[in-house]
Design an enzyme around this catalytic site. Sequence first.
Site, mmCIF file in Angstrom:
data_model
loop_
_atom_site.group_PDB
_atom_site.id
_atom_site.type_symbol
_atom_site.label_atom_id
_atom_site.label_comp_id
_atom_site.label_asym_id
_atom_site.label_seq_id
_atom_site.Cartn_x
_atom_site.Cartn_y
_atom_site.Cartn_z
ATOM 1 N N ASP A 107 0.843 -1.192 0.000
ATOM 2 C CA ASP A 107 0.000 0.000 0.000
ATOM 3 C C ASP A 107 0.877 1.240 0.000
ATOM 4 O O ASP A 107 1.909 1.282 0.697
ATOM 5 C CB ASP A 107 -0.891 0.011 1.239
ATOM 6 C CG ASP A 107 -2.359 -0.151 0.906
ATOM 7 O OD1 ASP A 107 -2.972 0.847 0.536
ATOM 8 O OD2 ASP A 107 -2.874 -1.286 1.018
ATOM 9 N N ASP A 214 -3.322 4.413 -2.177
ATOM 10 C CA ASP A 214 -4.453 4.848 -1.366
ATOM 11 C C ASP A 214 -4.885 6.264 -1.749
ATOM 12 O O ASP A 214 -4.049 7.123 -2.052
ATOM 13 C CB ASP A 214 -4.024 4.810 0.112
ATOM 14 C CG ASP A 214 -5.141 5.042 1.075
ATOM 15 O OD1 ASP A 214 -6.105 4.255 1.055
ATOM 16 O OD2 ASP A 214 -5.053 6.005 1.870
ATOM 17 N N GLU A 278 -6.781 3.837 -5.694
ATOM 18 C CA GLU A 278 -8.090 3.909 -5.052
ATOM 19 C C GLU A 278 -8.728 5.231 -5.470
ATOM 20 O O GLU A 278 -8.360 6.292 -4.977
ATOM 21 C CB GLU A 278 -7.946 3.845 -3.529
ATOM 22 C CG GLU A 278 -9.280 3.904 -2.809
ATOM 23 C CD GLU A 278 -9.133 4.118 -1.312
ATOM 24 O OE1 GLU A 278 -10.009 3.645 -0.566
ATOM 25 O OE2 GLU A 278 -8.169 4.768 -0.887
ATOM 26 N N HIS A 355 -10.875 -4.641 2.280
ATOM 27 C CA HIS A 355 -10.781 -4.401 3.718
ATOM 28 C C HIS A 355 -11.722 -3.315 4.215
ATOM 29 O O HIS A 355 -11.844 -3.109 5.424
ATOM 30 C CB HIS A 355 -9.344 -4.002 4.073
ATOM 31 C CG HIS A 355 -8.916 -2.716 3.433
ATOM 32 N ND1 HIS A 355 -8.724 -2.605 2.078
ATOM 33 C CD2 HIS A 355 -8.657 -1.494 3.954
ATOM 34 C CE1 HIS A 355 -8.360 -1.358 1.790
ATOM 35 N NE2 HIS A 355 -8.324 -0.671 2.909
ATOM 36 N N ASP A 356 -12.395 -2.600 3.321
ATOM 37 C CA ASP A 356 -13.244 -1.476 3.693
ATOM 38 C C ASP A 356 -14.732 -1.767 3.564
ATOM 39 O O ASP A 356 -15.544 -0.839 3.632
ATOM 40 C CB ASP A 356 -12.914 -0.255 2.816
ATOM 41 C CG ASP A 356 -11.671 0.480 3.281
ATOM 42 O OD1 ASP A 356 -11.313 0.352 4.464
ATOM 43 O OD2 ASP A 356 -11.064 1.184 2.467
#
Length: 587
Positions: A107, A214, A278, A355-356
Amino acid sequence: MAPHAVSQEHQRIWWKEAVFYQVYPASFKDSNGDGWGDIPGLVSKIDYISSLGVDVVWLSPMFESPQVDMGYDISDYEAVYAPYGTVEDVEKLAQACHDRGMKLILDLVINHTSDQHAWFKESRSSKTNPKRDWYFWRPARYDEQGNRLPPTNYRSYFAGGTWTWDETTKEYYLHLYAKEQPDLNWENEECRKAVYNSAIHFWLKKGIDGFRIDTVNKYSKHIDFPQAPITDPKTFIQPAAQFWCNGPRIHEFIKEMNTKVLSHYQTYDGQPLVTVGELSLTPEPAGVLPYISAKQKELDMIFQFDITHLGQGNGFSDKYDFTPWTLPEMKRIVEKWQTFIDGTDGWTTVFNENHDNGRSISRFADDSLAWREVCAKMLAIKLMTQTGTVFLYQGQEIGMINAPKEWPIEEYKDVEALNYWNEAVRLAENGADLTRKERIRHGLQIMARDHARLPFQWDATENAGFTTGSPWMRTHDLYREINAESQIDDPNSVLSFYKKMIRLRREHKDVLVYGSFRLLEPENLSTFAFRKHYQDKTAFVALNFTASPQPVPTGIAGSGKTLLASSYEKTDPEMLQPYEGRVYIDY
């Protein structure tokens, strides 16, 4: 050009055909009994990941961090959070992946840092510090009564405002997320150089193969910071993404990062690095394509989140106010983001989980005992037959589901979930919204980020084989029924089915990875059907999203097609069984 026609074939590159597997390190495997997953634990399970047939491991943040937002608040880009291990452990992980023909990406969290990062500590120390301008500092405003107000009325992602008062220098600093996550000022060239050196060069030199980036479209803000229009008169803070998302210099910044840093590296086997951004709050293809057009040299691909927004309320404040959705809504989303790359040099991604978000079986299908396994297989077919690069999330391949609805709110750990819950409690206590608590509770039971963060269910031993200690987060009540060990040697298990679908995707990558998408029966409320076409080869996919038998859609039923896979062992040529998914190939 006719609808769904493709004027050019997409260039074939390794990452387009790859299957990525996301690991959330805190919850994957604990090697030392401290209850916290770690990188040595991940290395110990690398053969399991390799056995799935995936090509890339994506490791979520493992950097030094106070863990306010589970590692997305980084205090040192060049260090590893001690419970996860060391920099050397990451190097060992990269080597373990490479030895098995897999790649490793990390990430890249560079919109903001932790407030404990040395850069921010310097920035807040005085108004004359050289790093003062590495973050956004602004003086207070005052109302007619002399009350201090923040510079703007923006609402943050995690509920509350985007500005926090700092007593040291008597100014506010900006944070789009938690107050412990101050935003970096990408307008400052020295700041950008420091980010490139510390967060990117450092890890690429260690042998990683790319990044998931991210919040990639938030680096450029409207730095005059205008006030947001009042769209919610009940509160001072207002949605204001138009002022800090997809800003005026965003493409300049990403191109610079690519040309000055990323383009100078290759993967371990000499291939181009991979980047996936993202890209939130960008609802139209015209806004997405500039980021992923090959000729623009910015990002390889992005995550577009319409599919995971199904069921979420409108706007920031309503995110966890669940809104029922229909199958045609899902179809329109899939069609939109499957076809937007047709005739372009861009690329797309497909995913059901990360993961969100809550687990896909619980959100999009039926996680009851009667249906959860067949639903997992049906969703696997839906995922693996779409055009684009596939991303799997840990536990998806064994059919992990949301935490039980009976769990109290005290079991939720996520800063976002707790902030939304506490806001709902305050509104209820103030008499402003007496029903919000129950609405938010219901929404969190379906969509909270915590569901994806429960410890991986390895076996039926205590704590699901995740740890010999006390886990940082409660293990799912059903780990004895849903775990990897019980599925590995079962040819009819969800795990075996995912392995089968990954193989089939690779064997038929021409049509399944690169084929053009055509939606069938768009208004059918029960069945999701589509066609994929590549040269003289066509795939047909039918998915029953109900607990009742449904007719095989028109255009799919009939002879001449080879059945590649079904979520049932036995099929009826005319009827789809409850939650059945099928894929056919026609040469």
